[in-house]
Design an enzyme around this catalytic site. Structure first.
Site, PDB file in Angstrom:
ATOM      1  N   ARG A   1      51.161  -9.870 -38.541  1.00 31.24           N
ATOM      2  CA  ARG A   1      52.181 -10.925 -38.480  1.00 31.24           C
ATOM      3  C   ARG A   1      51.614 -12.269 -38.034  1.00 31.24           C
ATOM      4  O   ARG A   1      51.861 -13.294 -38.681  1.00 31.24           O
ATOM      5  CB  ARG A   1      53.287 -10.517 -37.494  1.00 31.24           C
ATOM      6  CG  ARG A   1      54.076  -9.321 -37.953  1.00 31.24           C
ATOM      7  CD  ARG A   1      54.771  -8.659 -36.766  1.00 31.24           C
ATOM      8  NE  ARG A   1      55.306  -7.377 -37.151  1.00 31.24           N
ATOM      9  CZ  ARG A   1      54.576  -6.277 -37.320  1.00 31.24           C
ATOM     10  NH1 ARG A   1      53.280  -6.297 -37.113  1.00 31.24           N
ATOM     11  NH2 ARG A   1      55.125  -5.163 -37.705  1.00 31.24           N
ATOM     12  N   THR A   2      50.935 -12.258 -36.915  1.00 32.62           N
ATOM     13  CA  THR A   2      50.499 -13.526 -36.327  1.00 32.62           C
ATOM     14  C   THR A   2      49.564 -14.261 -37.281  1.00 32.62           C
ATOM     15  O   THR A   2      49.732 -15.439 -37.575  1.00 32.62           O
ATOM     16  CB  THR A   2      49.789 -13.257 -34.983  1.00 32.62           C
ATOM     17  OG1 THR A   2      50.658 -12.479 -34.166  1.00 32.62           O
ATOM     18  CG2 THR A   2      49.442 -14.548 -34.277  1.00 32.62           C
TER      19      THR A   2
HETATM   20  C1  NCD Z   1      51.579  -8.263 -30.397  1.00 35.42           C
HETATM   21  C2  NCD Z   1      50.175  -8.586 -29.955  1.00 35.42           C
HETATM   22  O1  NCD Z   1      49.216  -8.513 -30.703  1.00 35.42           O
HETATM   23  O2  NCD Z   1      50.070  -8.975 -28.803  1.00 35.42           O
HETATM   24  N1  NCD Z   1      51.747  -8.254 -31.779  1.00 35.42           N
HETATM   25  C3  NCD Z   1      52.122  -9.408 -32.392  1.00 35.42           C
HETATM   26  O3  NCD Z   1      51.454 -10.389 -32.349  1.00 35.42           O
HETATM   27  N2  NCD Z   1      53.314  -9.388 -33.035  1.00 35.42           N
HETATM   28  C4  NCD Z   1      52.127  -7.055 -29.763  1.00 35.42           C
HETATM   29  C5  NCD Z   1      51.409  -5.765 -29.948  1.00 35.42           C
HETATM   30  O4  NCD Z   1      50.332  -5.673 -30.511  1.00 35.42           O
HETATM   31  O5  NCD Z   1      51.956  -4.782 -29.466  1.00 35.42           O
END
Ligand code: NCD
Length: 307
Positions: free
Chosen positions: A57-58
Site C-alpha cells: 500500500r504505502t
Molecule cells: C504497516 C507498516 O508497514 O507499518 N503497513 C502499512 O504501511 N499499511 C502496518 C503493518 O505492516 O502491520
C-alpha cells in the site's frame, strides 16, 4: 506552509500542519474522484521511493500519487540494488540525492534511520515507516478517514487493539490523535504493550471489551510476527480468543463505529473476515484515502521547496 523540509514523524508536526495536510488531502481526493486524475503540481519534479522492507500500500500509493501529479518517479528496494553488495544507507541515499531527486520516500527497519539521513541530503525525506518508531503518512490517512466519516477528530474515542509494542502505526496515531484532541484507548497482550505509554494520555485497558466500550473508532493492528524475537503469546489461536475484534466485541462500541486496519490483515487473528467486510469497515477507504494524503504531502513539501 509546512515548517520542515522533511516529514519524519507525527511527533515533529504541529497541530496546524496536520490540519493543513488533511485539508489539502480533501482537495486531492476530489481530483482522484474526478474523471481526470492529473494535476501539474509536481511537473518537472522527481520522487524516488527507497524501501528496505516489504510494502504494497504505502509504496504503490506514493508512486501513484507522484504519477497523478506529473512527477518523474522511480522505485528502488534493498533487494536488487547495491545494498546487496554491502553499500551503506548513507552512500545509497547520497547516490539517489545526486540524481536530482526532490523527494525521497524511505522505509527502513531501523528506528530513526530517516532522521539521520534527512540533514545530509538536499531532497525532502518522507518517512514511510522506520522500524518500530513512526509511520506518519499512515497516521495522516487514518485521521483523514476518521474526519471524513465522522466530521471531526476532537473528542473522538479511538480504540487501538493488538501488537502495540511493534507498531509504528500505533505510535504515529497516538501522537497525531492526541495533538488533535481525540482520546486513545489501547488493548493487547501485556507482552505487546510498551512501557511508558502512560505519559501519552492513552488509556491502557485490560481487555478488548473495556477498550471497545462506547468507542467511535476501533482499529486492529497486525501481529508483527517478523519483529518478534521470542513468542510473546502462546499461539495464534490463543491470541484470537482474547484479542480478536469479533462481532460480539464490536457490538460494545458505538452503533456504526468505524472499523479500521492499516493492512495487511491476518484474517481470523486481528478480526474475522465478517468484521473486516462489515458495513462498518472503512479499511478499503483507508487505502483510497492513502493516495490522497500522499498527494497532499508531496504537494506541500514541494510548495515549501519552491518558496
Ligand atoms: C504497516 C507498516 O508497514 O507499518 N503497513 C502499512 O504501511 N499499511 C502496518 C503493518 O505492516 O502491520
Amino acid at each position: 506552509m509546512l515548517r520542515s523540509k522533511d516529514l519524519l514523524g507525527m511527533q515533529e508536526l504541529a497541530p496546524d500542519e496536520i490540519v493543513l495536510i488533511l485539508d489539502s488531502a480533501a482537495t486531492m481526493k476530489r481530483v482522484l474522484e474526478s474523471g481526470n486524475k492529473k494535476t501539474a503540481h509536481l511537473q518537472g519534479r522527481s520522487v524516488v521511493t527507497l524501501f528496505y522492507e516489504n510494502s504494497t500500500r504505502t509504496r504503490l500509493s506514493f508512486e501513484m500519487a507522484s504519477k497523478f501529479m506529473g512527477a518523474a518517479s522511480a522505485n528502488i528496494s534493498s533487494s536488487g540494488s547495491s545494498v546487496q553488495k554491502g553499500e551503506s544507507l548513507l552512500d545509497t541515499v547520497r547516490t539517489i540525492d545526486r540524481m536530482a531527486t526532490d523527494v525521497l520516500v524511505m522505509r527502513h527497519p531501523q528506528s530513526g534511520a530517516p532522521h539521520g539521513i534527512a540533514p545530509r541530503v538536499r531532497a525532502s525525506v518522507v518517512n514511510a515507516g522506520d522500524g518500530m518508531n513512526e509511520h506518519p503518512t499512515q497516521a495522516l490517512l487514518d485521521l483523514f478517514t476518521m474526519r471524513d466519516r465522522l466530521g471531526r477528530l476532537e473528542g473522538l474515542e479511538v480504540a487501538i487493539v493488538g501488537d502495540v509494542l511493534h507498531s509504528r502505526v500505533a505510535r504515529s496515531d497516538l501522537w497525531a490523535l492526541s495533538k488533535l484532541g481525540a482520546h486513545v484507548r489501547l488493548a493487547g497482550p501485556p507482552t505487546m504493550m510498551p512501557r511508558g505509554l502512560e505519559g501519552t494520555g492513552a488509556r491502557i485497558c485490560r481487555t478488548v471489551d473495556e477498550a471497545l466500550e462506547g468507542a467511535d473508532v476501533v482499529m486492529g493492528l497486525r501481529v508483527q510476527l517478523e519483529r518478534q524475537k521470542s513468542g510473546l503469546f502462546p499461539s495464534i489461536a490463543e491470541y484470537a480468543r482474547f484479542f480478536s475484534i469479533s462481532a460480539d466485541r464490536l457490538a460494545r462500541a458505538k452503533p456504526g463505529a468505524l472499523v479500521m486496519h492499516p493492512g495487511p490483515c491476518n484474517h481470523g487473528v486481528e478480526m474475522p473476515t465478517l468484521v473486516y467486510d462489515s458495513p462498518q469497515s472503512v479499511i478499503d477507504e483507508q487505502v483510497t484515502n492513502g493516495v490522497a494524503v500522499r498527494m497532499a504531502v508531496l504537494y506541500l513539501l514541494n510548495a515549501r521547496r519552491n518558496a
